[in-house]
Design a protein around this motif. Structure first.
Motif, PDB file in Angstrom:
ATOM      1  N   UNK A  18       5.387  17.347   6.352  1.00 56.34           N
ATOM      2  CA  UNK A  18       5.263  16.995   4.937  1.00 56.34           C
ATOM      3  C   UNK A  18       6.320  15.989   4.491  1.00 56.34           C
ATOM      4  N   UNK A  19       7.308  15.757   5.322  1.00 54.75           N
ATOM      5  CA  UNK A  19       8.376  14.842   4.917  1.00 54.75           C
ATOM      6  C   UNK A  19       8.200  13.486   5.604  1.00 54.75           C
ATOM      7  N   UNK A  20       8.604  12.419   4.931  1.00 49.75           N
ATOM      8  CA  UNK A  20       8.449  11.086   5.504  1.00 49.75           C
ATOM      9  C   UNK A  20       9.091  10.946   6.879  1.00 49.75           C
TER      10      UNK A  20
ATOM     11  N   UNK B  94       2.936  11.447   2.663  1.00 52.87           N
ATOM     12  CA  UNK B  94       3.901  12.350   2.020  1.00 52.87           C
ATOM     13  C   UNK B  94       3.646  12.437   0.520  1.00 52.87           C
ATOM     14  N   UNK B  95       3.382  11.314  -0.114  1.00 54.72           N
ATOM     15  CA  UNK B  95       3.203  11.325  -1.565  1.00 54.72           C
ATOM     16  C   UNK B  95       1.833  11.861  -1.970  1.00 54.72           C
ATOM     17  N   UNK B  96       0.790  11.453  -1.267  1.00 57.68           N
ATOM     18  CA  UNK B  96      -0.571  11.831  -1.670  1.00 57.68           C
ATOM     19  C   UNK B  96      -0.888  13.267  -1.268  1.00 57.68           C
ATOM     20  N   UNK B  97      -0.511  13.637  -0.049  1.00 53.34           N
ATOM     21  CA  UNK B  97      -0.880  14.964   0.440  1.00 53.34           C
ATOM     22  C   UNK B  97       0.114  16.038   0.009  1.00 53.34           C
ATOM     23  N   UNK B  98       1.398  15.652  -0.160  1.00 50.71           N
ATOM     24  CA  UNK B  98       2.425  16.673  -0.396  1.00 50.71           C
ATOM     25  C   UNK B  98       3.218  16.468  -1.681  1.00 50.71           C
TER      26      UNK B  98
END
Length: 350
Positions: free
Chosen positions: A113-115, A133-137
DNA sequence: AAATCGGGGTG
DNA sequence: CACCCAGATTT
Protein backbone atom coordinates in the motif's frame (compact mmCIF):
# COMPACT_ATOMS: atom_id res chain seq x y z
CA UNK A 1 3.61 36.84 -13.15
CA UNK A 2 4.74 33.25 -13.37
CA UNK A 3 4.03 32.64 -9.74
CA UNK A 4 0.28 32.33 -9.52
CA UNK A 5 0.12 29.10 -7.56
CA UNK A 6 2.80 29.82 -4.97
CA UNK A 7 0.36 30.79 -2.26
CA UNK A 8 -1.67 28.27 -0.28
CA UNK A 9 -4.82 30.19 -1.10
CA UNK A 10 -4.28 29.90 -4.84
CA UNK A 11 -3.53 26.19 -4.59
CA UNK A 12 -6.67 25.73 -2.53
CA UNK A 13 -8.79 27.40 -5.20
CA UNK A 14 -7.20 25.17 -7.83
CA UNK A 15 -8.10 22.04 -5.87
CA UNK A 16 -11.68 23.10 -5.29
CA UNK A 17 -12.39 24.08 -8.87
CA UNK A 18 -10.68 21.13 -10.51
CA UNK A 19 -12.24 18.54 -8.22
CA UNK A 20 -15.68 20.05 -8.76
CA UNK A 21 -15.11 19.83 -12.49
CA UNK A 22 -13.93 16.23 -12.16
CA UNK A 23 -16.95 15.24 -10.09
CA UNK A 24 -19.16 16.73 -12.78
CA UNK A 25 -17.43 15.64 -15.98
CA UNK A 26 -15.33 12.54 -15.33
CA UNK A 27 -15.63 9.86 -18.01
CA UNK A 28 -17.13 6.54 -17.05
CA UNK A 29 -14.26 4.10 -17.38
CA UNK A 30 -14.19 0.38 -16.58
CA UNK A 31 -11.81 0.91 -13.66
CA UNK A 32 -13.40 4.11 -12.32
CA UNK A 33 -14.63 3.57 -8.80
CA UNK A 34 -12.64 0.35 -8.59
CA UNK A 35 -11.27 -0.38 -5.14
CA UNK A 36 -9.40 -3.67 -5.67
CA UNK A 37 -5.70 -2.71 -5.58
CA UNK A 38 -4.77 -5.49 -8.01
CA UNK A 39 -7.25 -4.24 -10.59
CA UNK A 40 -6.10 -0.65 -10.20
CA UNK A 41 -2.50 -1.80 -10.57
CA UNK A 42 -3.32 -3.72 -13.75
CA UNK A 43 -5.12 -0.74 -15.25
CA UNK A 44 -2.22 1.59 -14.46
CA UNK A 45 0.35 -0.69 -16.06
CA UNK A 46 -1.80 -1.12 -19.15
CA UNK A 47 -2.20 2.66 -19.32
CA UNK A 48 1.54 3.27 -19.46
CA UNK A 49 2.10 5.06 -22.77
CA UNK A 50 -1.24 3.71 -23.94
CA UNK A 51 -4.53 5.46 -24.63
CA UNK A 52 -7.54 4.90 -22.44
CA UNK A 53 -9.60 3.71 -25.42
CA UNK A 54 -7.06 1.00 -26.22
CA UNK A 55 -6.79 -0.24 -22.65
CA UNK A 56 -10.56 -0.51 -22.40
CA UNK A 57 -10.46 -3.38 -24.89
CA UNK A 58 -7.93 -5.38 -22.88
CA UNK A 59 -8.87 -4.68 -19.29
CA UNK A 60 -12.01 -6.81 -19.02
CA UNK A 61 -10.68 -9.91 -20.80
CA UNK A 62 -7.49 -9.71 -18.73
CA UNK A 63 -9.42 -9.74 -15.46
CA UNK A 64 -11.50 -12.69 -16.60
CA UNK A 65 -8.31 -14.64 -17.26
CA UNK A 66 -6.33 -13.32 -14.31
CA UNK A 67 -8.88 -12.17 -11.72
CA UNK A 68 -6.38 -11.82 -8.89
CA UNK A 69 -2.68 -11.77 -8.01
CA UNK A 70 -2.48 -15.50 -7.48
CA UNK A 71 -4.04 -16.49 -10.79
CA UNK A 72 -1.62 -14.18 -12.58
CA UNK A 73 1.38 -15.43 -10.64
CA UNK A 74 0.44 -19.03 -11.44
CA UNK A 75 -0.10 -18.43 -15.16
CA UNK A 76 2.41 -19.35 -17.86
CA UNK A 77 4.30 -16.56 -19.56
CA UNK A 78 2.81 -17.61 -22.89
CA UNK A 79 -0.70 -17.04 -21.58
CA UNK A 80 0.26 -13.69 -20.10
CA UNK A 81 1.83 -12.49 -23.34
CA UNK A 82 -1.12 -13.76 -25.35
CA UNK A 83 -3.46 -11.68 -23.21
CA UNK A 84 -1.18 -8.68 -23.82
CA UNK A 85 -0.87 -9.30 -27.58
CA UNK A 86 -1.27 -6.06 -29.52
CA UNK A 87 -0.86 -3.78 -26.50
CA UNK A 88 2.84 -3.27 -27.12
CA UNK A 89 5.73 -2.69 -24.75
CA UNK A 90 5.63 -6.37 -23.89
CA UNK A 91 8.08 -6.03 -21.06
CA UNK A 92 5.18 -4.53 -19.12
CA UNK A 93 3.38 -7.87 -19.26
CA UNK A 94 6.47 -9.83 -18.29
CA UNK A 95 7.19 -7.44 -15.42
CA UNK A 96 3.60 -7.55 -14.17
CA UNK A 97 3.79 -11.34 -14.26
CA UNK A 98 7.02 -11.36 -12.26
CA UNK A 99 5.67 -8.75 -9.86
CA UNK A 100 2.62 -10.88 -9.16
CA UNK A 101 4.94 -13.66 -8.04
CA UNK A 102 6.79 -11.21 -5.81
CA UNK A 103 3.53 -10.08 -4.20
CA UNK A 104 2.49 -13.69 -3.67
CA UNK A 105 5.82 -14.84 -2.28
CA UNK A 106 7.02 -11.83 -0.31
CA UNK A 107 3.86 -9.89 0.56
CA UNK A 108 1.50 -12.74 1.36
CA UNK A 109 -0.51 -12.06 -1.78
CA UNK A 110 -1.36 -8.53 -0.65
CA UNK A 111 -0.46 -5.62 -2.93
CA UNK A 112 1.80 -3.18 -1.01
CA UNK A 113 0.00 0.00 0.00
CA UNK A 114 2.98 2.32 0.30
CA UNK A 115 4.80 3.93 -2.62
CA UNK A 116 8.15 2.47 -1.55
CA UNK A 117 6.84 -1.09 -1.48
CA UNK A 118 5.17 -0.60 -4.84
CA UNK A 119 8.33 0.91 -6.33
CA UNK A 120 10.18 -2.31 -5.53
CA UNK A 121 7.94 -4.27 -7.88
CA UNK A 122 9.14 -4.87 -11.44
CA UNK A 123 7.53 -2.51 -13.89
CA UNK A 124 6.37 -0.07 -11.22
CA UNK A 125 8.00 3.34 -11.43
CA UNK A 126 7.31 6.67 -9.78
CA UNK A 127 4.09 7.30 -11.65
CA UNK A 128 2.51 3.88 -11.15
CA UNK A 129 3.54 3.71 -7.49
CA UNK A 130 1.95 7.09 -6.86
CA UNK A 131 -1.18 6.25 -8.82
CA UNK A 132 -1.81 2.90 -7.11
CA UNK A 133 -0.97 4.22 -3.63
CA UNK A 134 -3.25 7.24 -3.96
CA UNK A 135 -6.14 5.66 -5.88
CA UNK A 136 -6.26 2.26 -4.22
CA UNK A 137 -5.10 3.18 -0.70
CA UNK A 138 -5.72 6.89 -0.26
CA UNK A 139 -2.05 7.67 0.33
CA UNK A 140 -1.37 11.39 -0.06
CA UNK A 141 1.22 11.21 -2.82
CA UNK A 142 1.44 12.64 -6.33
CA UNK A 143 1.31 10.77 -9.65
CA UNK A 144 3.02 12.55 -12.51
CA UNK A 145 2.28 11.21 -15.97
CA UNK A 146 2.50 12.90 -19.37
CA UNK A 147 -0.79 14.71 -18.80
CA UNK A 148 0.24 16.10 -15.43
CA UNK A 149 3.58 17.16 -16.85
CA UNK A 150 1.83 19.21 -19.52
CA UNK A 151 -0.76 20.66 -17.14
CA UNK A 152 1.84 21.74 -14.59
CA UNK A 153 4.14 23.09 -17.26
CA UNK A 154 1.29 25.34 -18.35
CA UNK A 155 -0.08 26.26 -14.93
CA UNK A 156 3.36 27.52 -13.95
CA UNK A 157 4.44 28.50 -17.47
CA UNK A 158 7.58 26.39 -17.05
CA UNK A 159 8.99 25.48 -20.49
CA UNK A 160 11.32 22.68 -19.43
CA UNK A 161 10.11 21.08 -16.20
CA UNK A 162 12.54 18.61 -14.67
CA UNK A 163 11.33 15.42 -12.99
CA UNK A 164 12.37 16.86 -9.65
CA UNK A 165 10.47 20.10 -10.22
CA UNK A 166 7.38 18.18 -11.34
CA UNK A 167 7.40 15.93 -8.27
CA UNK A 168 7.70 18.96 -5.98
CA UNK A 169 4.90 20.93 -7.64
CA UNK A 170 2.64 17.88 -7.83
CA UNK A 171 3.32 16.98 -4.19
CA UNK A 172 2.31 20.39 -2.85
CA UNK A 173 -0.87 20.37 -4.91
CA UNK A 174 -2.29 17.00 -3.83
CA UNK A 175 -5.66 17.32 -2.15
CA UNK A 176 -5.05 15.50 1.16
CA UNK A 177 -8.67 14.41 1.59
CA UNK A 178 -9.03 12.89 -1.88
CA UNK A 179 -5.54 12.15 -3.24
CA UNK A 180 -6.66 9.50 -5.72
CA UNK A 181 -9.43 11.61 -7.17
CA UNK A 182 -7.11 14.59 -7.26
CA UNK A 183 -4.45 12.79 -9.26
CA UNK A 184 -7.05 11.46 -11.65
CA UNK A 185 -8.64 14.89 -11.98
CA UNK A 186 -5.29 16.37 -13.00
CA UNK A 187 -4.74 13.62 -15.59
CA UNK A 188 -8.30 13.89 -16.85
CA UNK A 189 -7.86 17.63 -17.35
CA UNK A 190 -4.78 16.95 -19.46
CA UNK A 191 -6.51 14.24 -21.45
CA UNK A 192 -9.68 16.15 -22.30
CA UNK A 193 -9.05 19.91 -22.06
CA UNK A 194 -5.40 20.75 -21.49
CA UNK A 195 -4.51 18.68 -24.57
CA UNK A 196 -1.14 18.84 -26.37
CA UNK A 197 -1.55 20.95 -29.46
CA UNK A 198 -4.45 23.33 -29.08
CA UNK A 199 -5.76 23.34 -25.52
CA UNK A 200 -9.42 24.13 -24.96
CA UNK A 201 -8.81 26.90 -22.47
CA UNK A 202 -12.32 28.29 -22.90
CA UNK A 203 -13.62 25.13 -21.24
CA UNK A 204 -10.93 24.93 -18.57
CA UNK A 205 -12.17 25.29 -15.00
CA UNK A 206 -8.81 26.65 -13.82
CA UNK A 207 -7.87 28.89 -16.75
CA UNK A 208 -7.77 31.96 -14.49
CA UNK A 209 -5.03 30.32 -12.44
CA UNK A 210 -2.90 29.37 -15.45
CA UNK A 211 0.32 31.33 -15.98
CA UNK A 212 0.79 30.12 -19.56
CA UNK A 213 -2.74 31.17 -20.40
CA UNK A 214 -2.04 34.62 -19.01
CA UNK A 215 1.20 34.85 -20.98
CA UNK A 216 -0.29 33.40 -24.16
CA UNK A 217 2.30 30.63 -24.22
CA UNK A 218 0.01 27.66 -23.59
CA UNK A 219 0.62 26.12 -27.01
CA UNK A 220 4.37 26.10 -26.39
CA UNK A 221 4.27 24.39 -22.99
CA UNK A 222 6.03 22.19 -22.44
CA UNK A 223 8.71 22.86 -25.02
CA UNK A 224 8.90 20.10 -27.63
CA UNK A 225 11.75 17.63 -27.28
CA UNK A 226 13.83 16.96 -30.34
CA UNK A 227 13.12 13.75 -32.14
CA UNK A 228 15.59 11.31 -33.60
CA UNK A 229 14.79 9.72 -36.97
CA UNK A 230 13.78 6.07 -36.83
CA UNK A 231 16.28 3.39 -37.82
CA UNK A 232 15.45 1.86 -41.19
CA UNK A 233 15.60 -1.94 -41.21
CA UNK A 234 14.98 -4.51 -43.93
CA UNK A 235 14.40 -7.91 -42.40
CA UNK A 236 14.18 -11.20 -44.28
CA UNK A 237 11.85 -13.68 -42.63
CA UNK A 238 11.32 -17.34 -43.48
CA UNK A 239 8.01 -19.19 -43.52
CA UNK A 240 8.97 -22.85 -43.56
CA UNK A 241 6.15 -25.38 -43.58
CA UNK A 242 5.70 -29.11 -43.84
CA UNK A 243 2.25 -30.66 -43.99
CA UNK A 244 0.29 -28.24 -41.87
CA UNK A 245 3.03 -27.10 -39.54
CA UNK A 246 4.83 -23.76 -39.55
CA UNK A 247 8.19 -22.94 -38.01
CA UNK A 248 8.09 -20.20 -35.36
CA UNK A 249 10.75 -18.67 -33.18
CA UNK A 250 10.46 -17.33 -29.64
CA UNK A 251 12.27 -14.03 -29.42
CA UNK A 252 14.78 -13.53 -26.61
CA UNK A 253 13.43 -12.11 -23.36
CA UNK A 254 15.43 -8.92 -23.62
CA UNK A 255 15.09 -6.48 -26.44
CA UNK A 256 12.47 -5.79 -29.07
CA UNK A 257 9.27 -7.84 -28.74
CA UNK A 258 10.89 -9.90 -26.01
CA UNK A 259 9.26 -13.27 -25.37
CA UNK A 260 6.90 -12.96 -28.34
CA UNK A 261 6.67 -15.53 -31.14
CA UNK A 262 7.78 -14.61 -34.64
CA UNK A 263 8.89 -16.06 -37.95
CA UNK A 264 12.62 -16.80 -37.93
CA UNK A 265 14.71 -14.05 -39.44
CA UNK A 266 16.99 -14.86 -42.37
CA UNK A 267 16.74 -16.36 -45.84
CA UNK A 268 14.77 -19.58 -46.20
CA UNK A 269 17.80 -21.76 -46.96
CA UNK A 270 19.70 -20.28 -44.06
CA UNK A 271 16.83 -20.90 -41.63
CA UNK A 272 16.26 -24.39 -43.02
CA UNK A 273 19.90 -25.15 -42.35
CA UNK A 274 19.54 -23.80 -38.84
CA UNK A 275 16.81 -26.32 -38.00
CA UNK A 276 18.11 -29.19 -40.14
CA UNK A 277 15.35 -29.32 -42.75
CA UNK A 278 15.64 -29.47 -46.54
CA UNK A 279 13.72 -27.17 -48.89
CA UNK A 280 11.24 -28.81 -51.25
CA UNK A 281 9.90 -27.11 -54.38
CA UNK A 282 9.89 -23.42 -55.18
CA UNK A 283 10.52 -20.56 -52.81
CA UNK A 284 7.60 -18.11 -52.84
CA UNK A 285 8.42 -14.46 -52.28
CA UNK A 286 5.53 -12.79 -50.45
CA UNK A 287 4.66 -9.10 -50.48
CA UNK A 288 6.72 -6.83 -48.27
CA UNK A 289 5.23 -5.87 -44.93
CA UNK A 290 6.18 -2.44 -43.67
CA UNK A 291 5.75 -1.82 -39.98
CA UNK A 292 6.73 1.35 -38.18
CA UNK A 293 7.63 1.14 -34.55
CA UNK A 294 8.23 4.39 -32.70
CA UNK A 295 11.97 4.18 -33.25
CA UNK A 296 12.29 1.60 -36.04
CA UNK A 297 11.00 1.73 -39.60
CA UNK A 298 10.95 -1.97 -40.44
CA UNK A 299 10.27 -3.62 -43.78
CA UNK A 300 9.81 -7.36 -43.55
CA UNK A 301 10.69 -9.39 -46.64
CA UNK A 302 8.90 -12.71 -46.20
CA UNK A 303 9.66 -15.81 -48.28
CA UNK A 304 7.89 -19.15 -47.95
CA UNK A 305 9.00 -22.68 -48.79
CA UNK A 306 7.93 -26.22 -48.11
CA UNK A 307 10.43 -28.42 -46.30
CA UNK A 308 10.81 -32.19 -46.33
CA UNK A 309 10.58 -32.79 -42.61
CA UNK A 310 10.15 -31.19 -39.18
CA UNK A 311 13.19 -32.30 -37.22
CA UNK A 312 13.35 -31.33 -33.57
CA UNK A 313 14.41 -27.67 -33.69
CA UNK A 314 16.45 -25.66 -31.17
CA UNK A 315 14.68 -24.84 -27.89
CA UNK A 316 13.57 -21.40 -28.98
CA UNK A 317 11.96 -22.74 -32.17
CA UNK A 318 8.80 -24.77 -32.60
CA UNK A 319 6.84 -26.41 -35.41
CA UNK A 320 3.29 -25.22 -34.87
CA UNK A 321 0.14 -26.62 -36.45
CA UNK A 322 -1.61 -23.87 -38.38
CA UNK A 323 -4.71 -23.97 -36.20
CA UNK A 324 -2.51 -23.56 -33.10
CA UNK A 325 -0.68 -20.45 -34.32
CA UNK A 326 -3.48 -18.19 -33.14
CA UNK A 327 -2.94 -19.49 -29.63
CA UNK A 328 0.57 -18.04 -29.53
CA UNK A 329 1.39 -14.41 -28.81
CA UNK A 330 2.38 -12.81 -32.12
CA UNK A 331 3.28 -9.16 -32.61
CA UNK A 332 1.08 -7.23 -35.04
CA UNK A 333 3.64 -7.23 -37.85
CA UNK A 334 4.00 -11.01 -37.65
CA UNK A 335 0.25 -11.42 -37.88
CA UNK A 336 0.29 -9.40 -41.07
CA UNK A 337 3.07 -11.57 -42.49
CA UNK A 338 1.04 -14.65 -41.66
CA UNK A 339 -1.88 -13.06 -43.46
CA UNK A 340 0.24 -12.61 -46.59
CA UNK A 341 1.12 -16.28 -46.58
CA UNK A 342 -2.45 -17.40 -45.97
CA UNK A 343 -3.83 -15.29 -48.80
CA UNK A 344 -1.09 -16.43 -51.19
CA UNK A 345 -1.96 -20.05 -50.48
CA UNK A 346 -5.65 -19.43 -51.01
CA UNK A 347 -5.10 -17.75 -54.35
CA UNK A 348 -2.91 -20.67 -55.34
CA UNK A 349 -5.49 -23.25 -54.40
CA UNK A 350 -8.18 -21.38 -56.32
C1' DA B 1 20.39 12.82 -20.17
C1' DA B 2 19.59 9.75 -23.83
C1' DA B 3 18.09 5.22 -25.76
C1' DT B 4 15.20 1.48 -25.85
C1' DC B 5 10.80 -0.48 -25.98
C1' DG B 6 4.73 -1.08 -29.57
C1' DG B 7 0.99 0.21 -31.43
C1' DG B 8 -2.52 3.18 -32.70
C1' DG B 9 -5.31 7.64 -32.74
C1' DT B 10 -5.34 12.22 -34.43
C1' DG B 11 -4.58 16.77 -36.76
C1' DC C 1 3.41 12.58 -42.54
C1' DA C 2 4.39 14.16 -37.18
C1' DC C 3 3.17 13.84 -32.67
C1' DC C 4 2.32 11.54 -28.44
C1' DC C 5 -0.15 8.71 -25.34
C1' DA C 6 -2.49 7.72 -17.20
C1' DG C 7 6.25 5.30 -18.36
C1' DA C 8 9.92 1.94 -16.88
C1' DT C 9 14.45 0.52 -17.35
C1' DT C 10 18.99 0.54 -18.98
C1' DT C 11 23.12 2.84 -20.46
Amino acid sequence: MKARLTTPGARSRLRTRLLAHYDREARDLPWRGETDPYRIWVSEVMLQQTRVETVTRYYGPWLRQFPDVESLADASEDRVLKAWEGLGYYRRARSLHRAAAVVRDRHGGVVPSDPAGLLDLPGVGAYTAGAVASIAFGVVTPAVDGNVKRVLSRLYDEPKPTPRWLEERAAELVEPRRPGDWNQALMELGATICVPRVPRCERCPVAELCAARAAGTEQDRPAAARKKPARVLRISVALLYADDRLLLHRRPSDGLLGGMWAFPEGDVDEVAGRVGARLVGDVTALDEVRHRFTHIDATYLPAASRVDSTPTPPDDHRWVALRDVEGLALPVAQQRILGQWTSSRESEGA
